[in-house]
Design a protein around this motif. Structure first.
Motif, short mmCIF file in Angstrom:
data_model
loop_
_atom_site.label_atom_id
_atom_site.label_comp_id
_atom_site.label_asym_id
_atom_site.label_seq_id
_atom_site.Cartn_x
_atom_site.Cartn_y
_atom_site.Cartn_z
N GLU A 1 3.62 7.31 -52.24
CA GLU A 1 3.26 7.92 -50.96
C GLU A 1 1.78 7.69 -50.67
O GLU A 1 0.99 7.36 -51.55
N SER A 2 1.41 7.87 -49.40
CA SER A 2 0.02 7.71 -48.99
C SER A 2 -0.33 8.73 -47.93
O SER A 2 0.55 9.29 -47.28
N TYR B 1 -8.22 6.72 -46.73
CA TYR B 1 -6.82 6.43 -47.00
C TYR B 1 -6.58 6.50 -48.50
O TYR B 1 -7.32 5.91 -49.28
N ILE C 1 -3.62 6.18 -51.59
CA ILE C 1 -2.27 5.83 -52.02
C ILE C 1 -2.15 6.09 -53.52
O ILE C 1 -3.08 5.82 -54.28
N GLN D 1 -0.19 5.31 -56.98
CA GLN D 1 0.66 4.29 -57.61
C GLN D 1 0.32 4.20 -59.09
O GLN D 1 -0.73 4.68 -59.53
N THR E 1 -5.96 0.71 -46.12
CA THR E 1 -4.53 0.62 -46.40
C THR E 1 -4.26 -0.07 -47.71
O THR E 1 -5.11 -0.74 -48.24
#
Length: 244
Positions: free
Chosen positions: A12-13, A24, A26, A28, A236
């Protein structure tokens, strides 16, 4: 950013943005991320990229399956500093454990294992700036008191597709700068009338140096060009985030 990221899971971000800056995040596993991209708010076709080496986990002492937050940032309003000429916005990237509140120390990466940074050029570089001539490009970052290029190397002085490519052995917030040099004219009594650029120091550009590159009058009251901790900044991890 840790407050922002506390309630979401791997894959998810989340994004926060303003008119000129955004943040931003994220989440992972380290092994899952090979590229992080940061899109401009004012022009989403302009994208900065961070190519993450497959050796990053090993080099920072983490397992490849470690769950981390990649936090990328953008600041479009870059302060004018001395005779440097910013040709890109400021783009940043940090990595932190999803369970921790502070960023991991990503620095001193060995040769061949650096992070490749691609910065989109958004400014037209003049041949003259403040009476000085263009010398070269540098990838730089703000240390809190000065701009520095330590640990970063420009791959090519020729811009391909209006992108400045650099290899850096650490993560921080980067900005592409055009460096200008004084033109030293020969004295009128000299037999030759040639002029040549005077080299400026590479590495750290500090107000305490003889060749001081200090904040211009309009920026003199600012100790750092970056937003305060926790402020909004952009990016992003595969496609530009939508502003919210």
């Amino acid at each position: 950013s840790k407050r922002l990221a506390s309630a979401f899971t791997a894959g998810e971000s989340q994004t926060i943005s303003s008119n000129t800056s955004s943040l931003y995040v994220i989440r992972q596993q380290l092994q899952s991320v090979t590229m992080v991209e940061v899109a401009l708010i004012s022009d989403s076709s302009k994208v900065a990229s961070f190519a993450i080496p497959s050796t990053l986990a090993t080099n920072i002492g983490q397992a490849e399956t470690t769950e981390v937050d990649f936090t990328s940032s953008l600041v479009e309003d870059v302060p004018v500093v001395g005779d440097l000429f910013a040709i890109t916005p400021m783009f940043g990237l940090t990595v932190s454990l999803s369970s921790a509140s502070s960023a991991l120390n990503v620095s001193g990466l060995p040769s061949g294992n650096e992070i490749t940074v691609y910065l989109p050029v958004t400014a037209t570089v003049p041949s003259m700036h403040n009476g000085m001539v263009f010398q070269n490009y540098l990838c730089m970052y703000w240390t809190g008191t000065a701009y520095s290029s330590d640990g970063c190397e420009v791959v090519s002085q020729i811009l391909t597709n209006n992108v400045l490519e650099c290899k850096c052995n650490h993560l921080t917030t980067f900005v592409g700068q055009a460096v200008f040099a004084e033109v030293r004219s020969s004295s009128s009594s000299s037999s030759s009338s040639s002029s040549s650029p005077k080299s400026l120091p590479h590495g750290v550009f500090s107000p305490s140096d003889p060749a001081a590159l200090v904040l211009s009058q309009g920026e003199a009251g600012r100790s750092s060009p970056f937003p305060p901790s926790g402020a909004i900044s952009a990016a992003t991890a595969s496609s530009p985030p939508s502003s919210s």
